[in-house]
Design a protein around this motif. Structure first.
Motif, mmCIF file in Angstrom:
data_model
loop_
_atom_site.group_PDB
_atom_site.id
_atom_site.type_symbol
_atom_site.label_atom_id
_atom_site.label_comp_id
_atom_site.label_asym_id
_atom_site.label_seq_id
_atom_site.Cartn_x
_atom_site.Cartn_y
_atom_site.Cartn_z
ATOM 1 N N ASN A 3 55.745 35.175 33.459
ATOM 2 C CA ASN A 3 55.916 35.687 32.092
ATOM 3 C C ASN A 3 55.615 37.183 32.057
ATOM 4 O O ASN A 3 54.580 37.610 31.528
ATOM 5 N N PRO A 4 56.496 38.000 32.629
ATOM 6 C CA PRO A 4 56.213 39.442 32.723
ATOM 7 C C PRO A 4 56.118 40.147 31.373
ATOM 8 O O PRO A 4 55.588 41.251 31.294
ATOM 9 N N ASN A 5 56.631 39.521 30.305
ATOM 10 C CA ASN A 5 56.571 40.141 28.979
ATOM 11 C C ASN A 5 55.240 39.912 28.280
ATOM 12 O O ASN A 5 54.990 40.457 27.204
ATOM 13 N N ILE A 6 54.362 39.100 28.879
ATOM 14 C CA ILE A 6 53.049 38.811 28.292
ATOM 15 C C ILE A 6 51.967 39.452 29.151
ATOM 16 O O ILE A 6 51.893 39.209 30.355
ATOM 17 N N ASP A 7 51.150 40.273 28.539
ATOM 18 C CA ASP A 7 50.050 40.920 29.257
ATOM 19 C C ASP A 7 48.766 40.120 29.072
ATOM 20 O O ASP A 7 48.517 39.552 28.007
ATOM 21 N N LEU A 8 47.958 40.102 30.116
ATOM 22 C CA LEU A 8 46.652 39.448 30.058
ATOM 23 C C LEU A 8 45.564 40.500 30.192
ATOM 24 O O LEU A 8 45.585 41.315 31.109
ATOM 25 N N SER A 9 44.627 40.470 29.264
ATOM 26 C CA SER A 9 43.451 41.336 29.342
ATOM 27 C C SER A 9 42.241 40.440 29.581
ATOM 28 O O SER A 9 41.912 39.602 28.740
ATOM 29 N N ILE A 10 41.601 40.603 30.735
ATOM 30 C CA ILE A 10 40.517 39.700 31.135
ATOM 31 C C ILE A 10 39.197 40.452 31.170
ATOM 32 O O ILE A 10 39.084 41.501 31.802
ATOM 33 N N GLU A 11 38.206 39.908 30.478
ATOM 34 C CA GLU A 11 36.875 40.527 30.405
ATOM 35 C C GLU A 11 35.828 39.484 30.780
ATOM 36 O O GLU A 11 35.870 38.347 30.306
ATOM 37 N N GLU A 12 34.893 39.880 31.650
ATOM 38 C CA GLU A 12 33.826 38.962 32.054
ATOM 39 C C GLU A 12 32.607 39.121 31.149
ATOM 40 O O GLU A 12 32.266 40.237 30.733
ATOM 41 N N TYR A 13 31.962 37.994 30.863
ATOM 42 C CA TYR A 13 30.779 37.968 29.999
ATOM 43 C C TYR A 13 29.744 37.009 30.581
ATOM 44 O O TYR A 13 30.062 36.173 31.433
ATOM 45 N N THR A 14 28.527 37.112 30.063
ATOM 46 C CA THR A 14 27.561 36.049 30.327
ATOM 47 C C THR A 14 28.032 34.806 29.567
ATOM 48 O O THR A 14 28.900 34.882 28.692
ATOM 49 N N ASP A 15 27.455 33.659 29.885
ATOM 50 C CA ASP A 15 27.908 32.404 29.267
ATOM 51 C C ASP A 15 27.859 32.460 27.750
ATOM 52 O O ASP A 15 28.817 32.084 27.066
ATOM 53 N N PHE A 16 26.748 32.916 27.205
ATOM 54 C CA PHE A 16 26.593 32.942 25.752
ATOM 55 C C PHE A 16 27.445 34.051 25.123
ATOM 56 O O PHE A 16 27.983 33.876 24.033
ATOM 57 N N GLU A 17 27.571 35.177 25.806
ATOM 58 C CA GLU A 17 28.399 36.270 25.289
ATOM 59 C C GLU A 17 29.869 35.874 25.242
ATOM 60 O O GLU A 17 30.608 36.304 24.351
ATOM 61 N N CYS A 18 30.297 35.055 26.190
ATOM 62 C CA CYS A 18 31.682 34.599 26.217
ATOM 63 C C CYS A 18 32.001 33.807 24.953
ATOM 64 O O CYS A 18 33.047 34.009 24.315
ATOM 65 N N GLU A 19 31.092 32.930 24.567
ATOM 66 C CA GLU A 19 31.293 32.142 23.350
ATOM 67 C C GLU A 19 31.289 33.053 22.117
ATOM 68 O O GLU A 19 32.103 32.880 21.197
ATOM 69 N N GLU A 20 30.391 34.029 22.094
ATOM 70 C CA GLU A 20 30.329 34.953 20.961
ATOM 71 C C GLU A 20 31.611 35.774 20.853
ATOM 72 O O GLU A 20 32.083 36.065 19.751
ATOM 73 N N ALA A 21 32.170 36.150 21.992
ATOM 74 C CA ALA A 21 33.407 36.934 21.988
ATOM 75 C C ALA A 21 34.554 36.145 21.364
ATOM 76 O O ALA A 21 35.387 36.702 20.653
ATOM 77 N N VAL A 22 34.587 34.835 21.613
ATOM 78 C CA VAL A 22 35.607 33.987 21.002
ATOM 79 C C VAL A 22 35.363 33.862 19.503
ATOM 80 O O VAL A 22 36.277 34.005 18.687
ATOM 81 N N LEU A 23 34.116 33.630 19.123
ATOM 82 C CA LEU A 23 33.785 33.469 17.704
ATOM 83 C C LEU A 23 34.051 34.737 16.907
ATOM 84 O O LEU A 23 34.481 34.677 15.747
ATOM 85 N N ASN A 24 33.813 35.899 17.528
ATOM 86 C CA ASN A 24 33.968 37.175 16.825
ATOM 87 C C ASN A 24 35.366 37.771 16.967
ATOM 88 O O ASN A 24 35.593 38.924 16.596
#
Length: 295
Positions: free
Chosen positions: A117-138
């Protein structure tokens, strides 16, 4: 005064005629005339000299024309810029991953999606376990690859991979002769584990407390490779998944008898959100690649 009125005004200036401008704007001449009259009332000055040959600009009209060209041009740049940003956002999937997940799933999984899917870009960011959940919620990310346990009241989620957690024991350590460990075997040992911001830390602590002892944690680290390296040098016993990228000839990975002590990766989204087409496509790709049912 608004941008539409200024555009109407400039169109009349361009053609020198209400009828020609109205035709080009796909509106009635009466409607255009009313818009120009409203504009003149707003600025309290005449913009055109009306005559049989067309519409000539007054000095007020000349002034407004001179200023309006720049204003309309900048407005068009602004709106086009926003449209372009929105277009990119619609084709960008922002992904949050807990530390260690990329080692477990492999970047190849994400790279293959981008190839398909070359027309779709992925931006990947690493977090701690709890920060990952907060990033989704926010709404910092659209989707997360998080570690259990997941709050079902906050997230929609699906288990995509479960790995055993091991005691990483140097082959110089007496415990290396064991094939399985009880948590009690670690009662008097030095423990090297991921940081308090990880769920592995808390899950391990709970298991030790259930076995009636506080573990002697001498080192915490977000870096999985450091846990393995310190264990390899017999600095303590590491607690981690099997990290295949680290040479492990000096380490024995000893599983726990307790099969519930696992490192579970979930794909999570904010509770009850409507997924767009690209995000649905990405999730279905992940499930298919990992041989999981979509539902």
């Amino acid at each position: 005064m608004d941008i539409r009125s200024l555009k109407y005004f400039l169109e009349v200036c361009k053609h020198g005629s209400l009828s020609k401008a109205a035709k080009n704007l796909y509106i009635s001449q009466q409607g255009l005339s009313k818009a120009i009259s409203t504009l003149e009332k707003e600025i309290n000055a005449p913009l055109f000299y009306r005559n049989s040959n067309g519409s000539n600009l007054t000095k007020y009209g000349e002034y407004l024309k001179d200023k309006s060209v720049s204003i309309v041009y900048q407005f068009d740049i602004l709106t086009e810029g926003i449209k372009e940003m929105a277009h990119k956002d619609n084709h960008l999937i922002k992904i949050g991953v807990s530390y260690g997940v990329l080692n477990s799933l492999s970047m190849d999984l994400f790279d293959s999606f981008k190839e398909i899917n070359p027309n779709i870009d992925l931006s990947i960011e690493e977090y701690t376990d709890f920060e990952c959940e907060e990033a989704v919620l926010n709404n910092q990310v659209d989707i997360g690859f998080a570690v259990s346990h997941i709050d079902k009241n906050k997230f929609d989620y699906k288990l995509i991979k479960s790995e055993r957690l091991y005691a990483l024991v140097s082959k110089m350590h007496p415990l290396c002769t064991k094939d399985y460990l009880d948590f009690n075997d670690l009662k008097n040992e030095k423990i090297i584990i991921s940081s308090k911001s990880s769920k592995v830390y808390h899950n391990f602590l709970i298991k030790c407390l259930e076995s009636n002892f506080d573990p002697n944690i001498i080192k915490e680290s977000k870096e999985m490779i450091l846990i393995h390296d310190l264990s390899k040098h017999n600095e303590g016993i590491g607690i981690s998944i099997h990290y295949a990228h680290t040479p492990n000839c000096k380490i024995k990975y000893i599983p726990f008898k307790d099969n519930s002590f696992t490192w579970d990766i979930y794909i999570i989204t904010k509770k009850n959100i409507q997924l767009n087409d690209n995000l649905t496509l990405f999730m279905n790709y992940i499930f298919s690649s990992l041989n999981l049912s979509i539902n």
